[in-house]
Design a protein around this motif. Structure first.
Motif, short mmCIF file in Angstrom:
data_model
loop_
_atom_site.label_atom_id
_atom_site.label_comp_id
_atom_site.label_asym_id
_atom_site.label_seq_id
_atom_site.Cartn_x
_atom_site.Cartn_y
_atom_site.Cartn_z
N VAL A 13 4.69 21.10 8.62
CA VAL A 13 4.47 22.36 9.33
C VAL A 13 3.01 22.38 9.79
CG1 VAL A 13 4.62 24.88 9.20
CG2 VAL A 13 6.14 23.47 7.80
N PHE A 14 2.77 22.93 10.98
CA PHE A 14 1.43 22.87 11.58
C PHE A 14 1.03 24.24 12.11
CE2 PHE A 14 3.78 18.97 12.19
CZ PHE A 14 2.90 17.97 11.82
N HIS A 15 -0.28 24.49 12.13
CA HIS A 15 -0.80 25.73 12.69
C HIS A 15 -2.25 25.52 13.10
CE1 HIS A 15 0.05 30.08 13.11
NE2 HIS A 15 -1.26 30.22 13.03
N ALA A 16 -2.65 26.14 14.22
CA ALA A 16 -4.04 26.09 14.66
C ALA A 16 -4.39 27.40 15.32
CB ALA A 16 -4.26 24.93 15.64
N SER A 17 -5.60 27.90 15.05
CA SER A 17 -6.06 29.13 15.68
C SER A 17 -7.57 29.13 15.76
CB SER A 17 -5.58 30.38 14.91
OG SER A 17 -6.29 30.52 13.69
N ASP A 18 -8.10 29.91 16.70
CA ASP A 18 -9.54 30.08 16.80
C ASP A 18 -9.99 31.18 15.84
OD1 ASP A 18 -8.31 32.12 18.54
OD2 ASP A 18 -10.38 32.65 18.98
N GLN A 19 -11.29 31.50 15.85
CA GLN A 19 -11.85 32.48 14.93
C GLN A 19 -12.39 33.74 15.62
OE1 GLN A 19 -14.79 29.87 12.79
NE2 GLN A 19 -13.81 30.78 11.01
N LEU A 20 -12.26 33.85 16.92
CA LEU A 20 -12.94 34.91 17.67
C LEU A 20 -12.13 36.20 17.71
CD1 LEU A 20 -15.34 35.74 19.52
CD2 LEU A 20 -13.98 34.88 21.45
N VAL A 21 -12.78 37.32 17.39
CA VAL A 21 -12.22 38.66 17.60
C VAL A 21 -13.09 39.37 18.63
CG1 VAL A 21 -11.86 40.94 16.57
CG2 VAL A 21 -11.13 38.90 15.35
N THR A 22 -12.45 39.92 19.66
CA THR A 22 -13.16 40.65 20.71
C THR A 22 -12.54 42.03 20.87
OG1 THR A 22 -11.68 39.81 22.45
CG2 THR A 22 -13.66 38.52 21.97
N TYR A 23 -13.26 42.90 21.61
CA TYR A 23 -12.67 44.17 22.01
C TYR A 23 -13.22 44.55 23.38
CZ TYR A 23 -17.08 46.34 20.44
OH TYR A 23 -18.40 46.69 20.27
N GLY A 24 -12.51 45.43 24.06
CA GLY A 24 -12.93 45.86 25.38
C GLY A 24 -13.82 47.09 25.32
N HIS A 25 -14.87 47.09 26.14
CA HIS A 25 -15.76 48.25 26.21
C HIS A 25 -16.31 48.34 27.62
CE1 HIS A 25 -18.61 51.32 24.99
NE2 HIS A 25 -19.60 50.62 25.53
N LYS A 213 -12.84 33.87 27.73
CA LYS A 213 -13.75 34.71 26.96
C LYS A 213 -13.06 35.32 25.75
CE LYS A 213 -16.64 36.10 30.89
NZ LYS A 213 -17.16 37.26 31.67
N LEU A 214 -11.75 35.19 25.67
CA LEU A 214 -10.98 35.82 24.61
C LEU A 214 -10.64 34.88 23.46
CD1 LEU A 214 -8.47 37.81 26.86
CD2 LEU A 214 -10.61 38.63 25.86
N VAL A 215 -10.97 33.60 23.62
CA VAL A 215 -10.62 32.60 22.61
C VAL A 215 -11.88 31.82 22.25
CG1 VAL A 215 -9.22 30.56 22.09
CG2 VAL A 215 -8.27 32.39 23.51
N GLY A 216 -12.12 31.66 20.95
CA GLY A 216 -13.27 30.91 20.49
C GLY A 216 -12.99 29.42 20.46
N GLU A 217 -14.04 28.63 20.25
CA GLU A 217 -13.90 27.18 20.23
C GLU A 217 -13.97 26.59 18.83
OE1 GLU A 217 -15.73 24.96 23.60
OE2 GLU A 217 -16.58 26.92 24.12
N ASN A 218 -14.34 27.38 17.82
CA ASN A 218 -14.19 26.95 16.44
C ASN A 218 -12.72 27.10 16.05
OD1 ASN A 218 -16.92 26.51 16.30
ND2 ASN A 218 -17.33 28.10 14.78
N VAL A 219 -12.14 26.11 15.40
CA VAL A 219 -10.70 26.11 15.15
C VAL A 219 -10.40 25.81 13.68
CG1 VAL A 219 -8.47 25.13 15.82
CG2 VAL A 219 -10.32 25.25 17.50
N ILE A 220 -9.58 26.66 13.08
CA ILE A 220 -9.00 26.40 11.77
C ILE A 220 -7.58 25.87 11.98
CG2 ILE A 220 -8.12 27.45 9.64
CD1 ILE A 220 -10.40 29.45 9.78
N SER A 221 -7.24 24.77 11.32
CA SER A 221 -5.89 24.24 11.44
C SER A 221 -5.34 23.87 10.07
CB SER A 221 -5.85 23.02 12.38
OG SER A 221 -6.70 21.99 11.92
N VAL A 222 -4.02 23.76 10.01
CA VAL A 222 -3.32 23.56 8.73
C VAL A 222 -2.19 22.57 8.92
CG1 VAL A 222 -1.90 24.68 6.96
CG2 VAL A 222 -3.85 25.90 7.94
N ILE A 223 -2.00 21.70 7.94
CA ILE A 223 -0.78 20.89 7.82
C ILE A 223 -0.17 21.17 6.45
CG2 ILE A 223 0.24 18.59 7.71
CD1 ILE A 223 -1.92 17.52 9.48
N LEU A 224 1.09 21.57 6.44
CA LEU A 224 1.84 21.73 5.20
C LEU A 224 2.73 20.51 5.01
CD1 LEU A 224 3.02 25.46 5.43
CD2 LEU A 224 0.79 24.55 4.73
N ALA A 225 2.61 19.87 3.85
CA ALA A 225 3.39 18.67 3.56
C ALA A 225 4.06 18.83 2.19
CB ALA A 225 2.49 17.43 3.58
#
Length: 343
Positions: A13-25, A213-225
């Motif tokens: 099983v695999f997963h990847a996501s960035d770390q950025l949280v943004t909001y509109g103002h 601008k809504l997605v960061g470039e630092n990435v956390i990813s996971v492999i479940l084995a």
């Protein structure tokens, strides 16, 4: 907003996501947190799952990932980071349907408590996993959406794929050409190697981050084995950062260099909260959490908390709690699933 990429193939099983949280103002995109966790790994009695969220980033004044982890684990406060060990007789050993019920009912109740203006925004959870059924394991891939009217889900809970097939889902700020290329690369070169498949998914998040601008470039990813009793945690640090903060500024306290931001990992006898960690291995419940990062020159290892950003407009500190009810509703989590796109 964010980009989540989740997949299941063969016995991984695999997963990847960035770390950025943004909001509109005032019509602008404002960066709020560049080190946010959006990923939760769950080891259940009959399944291994990984899921992430995009959309509403705080529920009841807490980060959405923390809220979900508390709902599943039953632990009232997971805001401190590090590792929480459960006492004897407190082991979390629940099955797939119960995990889904706790998530859906708790999140839906908290979403209804949001101010009306906040309920105009969606909250989307996506995830994948393996369920240990007979005669073969089931591939799980699902998506649950919460909005001001209702919640609904799509997925394929009965999927028993051929050996060479895979399923992949994305959510958030999706750039279709990037995801199309990722799918084509997986079909051409990624299905034979878990590490290659994970790398392709990370590339898709990084490429999207460079263009959005809504997605960061630092990435956390996971492999479940599960067959190897291993959970691989990986962190890609982009050139533009932010860098991982050190665990100590004390020159007399020599620690291995921090290498990885970790997600929530809910195990039967322990909860690993979002933290910074050195590369290495942590063992619990007969399985290994492997933190992939630069090797240490000091020896040993550590897992250490870091300060998470509070909800915009709220000062740091522990928010007042609102109890999220978990009601018995039968098997709504399973009943409301329909077929999901396959690889």
């Amino acid at each position: 907003m964010t980009l989540l990429v989740t997949a299941v193939a063969r016995n991984h099983v695999f997963h990847a996501s960035d770390q950025l949280v943004t909001y509109g103002h005032a019509g602008l995109v404002v960066e709020h947190d560049r080190r946010a966790n959006k990923t939760i790994v769950i080891v259940g009695s009959d399944c291994w799952l990984v899921l992430g969220y995009t959309g509403v980033a705080y529920l009841d004044g807490r980060p959405t990932d923390q809220f979900i982890a508390e709902a599943v684990s039953g632990v009232a406060d997971l805001s401190h980071g590090g590792v929480l060990m459960r006492g004897r007789g407190q082991s979390l050993w629940i099955h797939f349907e119960e995990i889904g019920r706790r998530i859906v009912e708790s999140v839906d109740a908290a979403f209804r408590r949001l101010p009306p203006a906040a309920q105009k925004h969606k909250l989307i959870l996506i995830g994948s996993g393996l369920q240990f059924t007979k005669p073969t394991w089931r591939h799980i891939i699902f998506q649950v959406e919460f909005n001001k009217k209702k919640w609904d889900s799509v997925g394929d809970p009965g999927r028993r794929p051929s050996w060479n097939s895979f399923a992949l889902n994305v959510a958030g700020d999706v750039h279709k050409p990037i995801i199309k290329r990722a799918r084509e690369r997986i079909k051409a070169e990624g299905a034979e190697s878990p590490e290659r498949m994970r790398s392709i998914m990370v590339d898709a998040v990084r490429e999207t981050g460079a263009a959005s601008k809504l997605v960061g470039e630092n990435v956390i990813s996971v492999i479940l084995a599960p067959e190897q009793s291993e959970i691989g945690i990986y962190f890609h640090l982009s050139d533009i950062g932010p860098a991982i903060e050190p665990p100590s500024a004390d020159p007399d306290r020599i620690l291995p260099p921090p290498a990885v931001y970790t997600p929530f990992v809910l195990l039967p006898s322990a909860v690993h909260c979002p933290s910074i960690a050195s590369g290495g291995v942590s063992r619990a419940d007969g399985l290994a959490l492997i933190f992939h990062g630069p090797s240490s020159t000091v020896g040993g290892g550590f897992v250490h908390s870091y300060d998470r950003e509070p909800q915009p407009g709220v000062r740091r500190g522990r928010p007042k709690r609102a109890v999220a009810a978990i009601r018995e509703v039968g098997s709504a989590w399973t009943r409301r699933c329909t077929c999901w796109r396959r690889g």
